[in-house]
Design an enzyme around this catalytic site. Sequence first.
Site, PDB file in Angstrom:
ATOM      1  N   ARG A  15       1.170  -1.266   0.266  1.00  0.00           N
ATOM      2  CA  ARG A  15      -0.071   0.166  -0.393  1.00  0.00           C
ATOM      3  C   ARG A  15       0.942   1.320   0.153  1.00  0.00           C
ATOM      4  O   ARG A  15       0.905   2.194   0.906  1.00  0.00           O
ATOM      5  CB  ARG A  15      -1.276   0.254   1.058  1.00  0.00           C
ATOM      6  N   LYS A  18      -1.278   4.610  -0.901  1.00  0.00           N
ATOM      7  CA  LYS A  18      -1.790   5.362  -0.111  1.00  0.00           C
ATOM      8  C   LYS A  18      -1.213   5.970   1.055  1.00  0.00           C
ATOM      9  O   LYS A  18      -1.596   7.061   0.703  1.00  0.00           O
ATOM     10  CB  LYS A  18      -2.524   4.452   1.059  1.00  0.00           C
ATOM     11  N   TRP A 555     -19.094  -8.281   0.080  1.00  0.00           N
ATOM     12  CA  TRP A 555     -17.637  -7.898   0.905  1.00  0.00           C
ATOM     13  C   TRP A 555     -16.662  -8.495   0.889  1.00  0.00           C
ATOM     14  O   TRP A 555     -16.150  -8.466   1.929  1.00  0.00           O
ATOM     15  CB  TRP A 555     -17.587  -6.451   1.904  1.00  0.00           C
ATOM     16  N   GLU A 599     -24.935  -3.663  -4.795  1.00  0.00           N
ATOM     17  CA  GLU A 599     -23.423  -3.776  -5.453  1.00  0.00           C
ATOM     18  C   GLU A 599     -22.976  -5.180  -6.230  1.00  0.00           C
ATOM     19  O   GLU A 599     -22.616  -5.041  -7.876  1.00  0.00           O
ATOM     20  CB  GLU A 599     -22.382  -4.160  -4.567  1.00  0.00           C
ATOM     21  N   HIS A 636     -28.173   1.421   6.681  1.00  0.00           N
ATOM     22  CA  HIS A 636     -28.285   2.364   5.705  1.00  0.00           C
ATOM     23  C   HIS A 636     -27.584   1.680   4.338  1.00  0.00           C
ATOM     24  O   HIS A 636     -26.906   0.423   4.088  1.00  0.00           O
ATOM     25  CB  HIS A 636     -26.371   2.234   6.709  1.00  0.00           C
ATOM     26  N   GLU A 660     -26.242   7.142   0.919  1.00  0.00           N
ATOM     27  CA  GLU A 660     -25.438   7.947   1.324  1.00  0.00           C
ATOM     28  C   GLU A 660     -25.812   8.821  -0.350  1.00  0.00           C
ATOM     29  O   GLU A 660     -25.446   8.257  -1.152  1.00  0.00           O
ATOM     30  CB  GLU A 660     -24.026   7.316   0.697  1.00  0.00           C
ATOM     31  N   HIS A 689     -16.365  12.029   3.145  1.00  0.00           N
ATOM     32  CA  HIS A 689     -15.552  11.031   1.781  1.00  0.00           C
ATOM     33  C   HIS A 689     -14.663  12.210   1.581  1.00  0.00           C
ATOM     34  O   HIS A 689     -13.523  11.648   1.248  1.00  0.00           O
ATOM     35  CB  HIS A 689     -15.852  10.296   0.564  1.00  0.00           C
ATOM     36  N   CYS A 721     -22.092   8.703   5.879  1.00  0.00           N
ATOM     37  CA  CYS A 721     -21.399   7.229   6.091  1.00  0.00           C
ATOM     38  C   CYS A 721     -20.875   7.287   7.594  1.00  0.00           C
ATOM     39  O   CYS A 721     -21.047   8.361   8.044  1.00  0.00           O
ATOM     40  CB  CYS A 721     -20.362   7.061   4.899  1.00  0.00           C
TER      41      CYS A 721
END
Length: 753
Positions: A15, A18, A555, A599, A636, A660, A689, A721
């Site tokens: 990462r 990131k 997920w 999703e 949510h 969201e 975000h 969120c």
Amino acid sequence: MTTTIIGFPRIGAQRELKFATEKYFKQKLTAEQLLATGKQLRQQQWQLLKKAGIDQIPSNDFSFYDNLLDTAFLFHALPKAIATADLSDLDKYFALARGYQGTAGDFKAWPMKKWFNTNYHYLVPQLSKDTKFRYTGGKIKAEFLEALSLGIKTRPTIIGPFTLLRLAEFNEHTAAKDFTNDLLQAYTDLLQDLCAAGAEWLQIDEPALVYDLTPQEINWFANFYRQLLPQKGTLKILLQTYFGDVRDIYSELIKLDFDGLGLDLIEGKQTASLIQSGFPTDKTLFAGVVNGKNIWRNHYQKTLTLLKQLPVQKLVLSTSCSLLHVPYSVADEDFPTAVKKHFAFAQEKLLELNQLDQLLQQHHPEWLAVNQQLFAQPRVKEDPVLKEKIAQLTTADFSRQPDFQTRRKIQQTELNLPLLPTTTIGSFPQTKEVKKMRAAWHKHEISAADYESFVKQQIKNWISWQEKAGFDVLVHGEFERNDMVEYFGQHLAGYLFTQNGWVQSYGTRGVKPPIIWGDVVRKKTITVKWSTYAQSLTAKPVKGMLTGPVTILNWSFPREDLSLKEATWQLALAIQAEVLDLESHGIKIIQIDEAALREKLPLRKSDWDSEYLAWAIPAFRLVHSKVKPQTQIHTHMCYSEFGDIIPAIDNLDADVISFEASRSNLEILEQLQTQHFKTLVGPGVYDIHSPRVPTKAEIVTELREILKKVPAKNVWVNPDCGLKTRGVKETKASLLNLTAAAQEVRKELQADD
């Protein structure tokens, strides 16, 4: 025979991208240092692919944030305010990605939505009358030349015009036709520039072709490419699709002057039959036969059998989609060999392509024999008790009693909440201290008692702060959780967890999806201890916070030897047990997050019910069907386009749902109004975000807009969120503005009465 991939993970094996990008945001790294990190990662990737024997190596699949944002920048599709701002190009780019507040102005980030049927989020280009597409050169050519300097001639990639416009939002009464001519010239200039630079191939990604297409869309696509392709010169064009099949436009694609067609043979249900109906001898098939979205080993015999049935003369083996959606390498994991041998992450999928290529050429039959052993017998034993429990489910197990309106009256009396009740979605900032203490506990550097004491202190501090801030319904903050899915998986039998299996969700945000290895059952209570402790600190209701079964499945990396329906119902029964335990311990509001409900919705509408909603919606209902009417059930949902499945969402039979919606300009509200949505709603009033702090006035304005579409008695006030990724200072400032705004609008409503 050759091999290729559509794209590769860009965050780095550890990462690196990131961490470098976040340091840049905190002004601990210069722009030059960040760009140097990106260059190093790109070069490592190209060299890795070359060493792995990949023949056609892509470039421009790297991004500092998002490829669709990159495409908008490449073609100068920027808002006028950003284009003229006194910021560097890099900071303009990040301003659109995450918002900006500073001396150069105050800019909101572009909206984010889910990338087709994945957990990756893309930035939605905002097109208006000021938008003038033009090719600016820059990144795509620079990265091609960068690789060329290493002796690697790559195949540059770019998102195509049809997908770009299909995913963009049109403002000021504009439409796709208003941008067609400029876009055609921009892509023409791109082709000619890459051709002059020495590129041999260009990959144009058009995943939007796997949607249901109208005759008008098909005509637009065909007409655009009939004009564009004659401008390619000696450049060969690969038209790349993924996430499904192209049944609506296949007959047109094979007529157009593409040199290669990239087709998905994993998710594309009709792809093989389309190819078998006829494939041009002058085109190369880039066959997506290695799954780019799951982590299980490829079944070589099935793949070889499929490939031998395809009537094509020129063949390239590829992945079904970009490897962006899987972790970097199994080599970074410490699973036992007996487990590890079943997995292929991004780097291992390169080996699979190479081996399949060799096997098709009748080389190394021992590789096929080794692979066949993986599938020779069941990988795990079935849980007969669980299987019988699912088999015995009846209609009553999926129906909550009494009905919604009756429950609502009971809950109003039980909870006695004010108009426009305020709450948050669940998590509070996971500070360095929180992460450090969790890591120390995992490493056995501190005792379990010390860690529990620390977490309880965090909960106590934030319960106290929420009360002072004026919140009506509180949360415990989820300080004990590393991830909303992994945490639950750790308390369920049947799950495995990676050490470094990070996958990019958006920008610098990564997730570490757990792996569903076997049948799933709850081993013990999961959240009861933390929720009951938080509730003991206050007279106000504290929400129990759970992740729903559909989201846990979506997920996670799911099994391929069990239907998604049965896997989800196993999860639903596990979460149902937790819901009932929370209720029995006095928790009056329980939130069951289904952040990822949409999703895995099939991309083709005809498949929505039969292949997904028919079991996904009942799975949620199964979780809460046995609770008392006094218990209020919340859920949510994250960034997605919900308008077309609002009846299904209402059919979840939750009492309250938060969306969201802030980055989508609250578009969903009109759809809720039109379709007479009964569930109480909390449209997010600000975007978490972005580090940008919304003012009280902004939130007041947002609430007034909400109340134009939704009756006040049906509205909850919350961020859009969880706040896990945000800093403490900005979080508290934003939430204080939220509660102050809610109180002001509440007074306005009371005055009107």
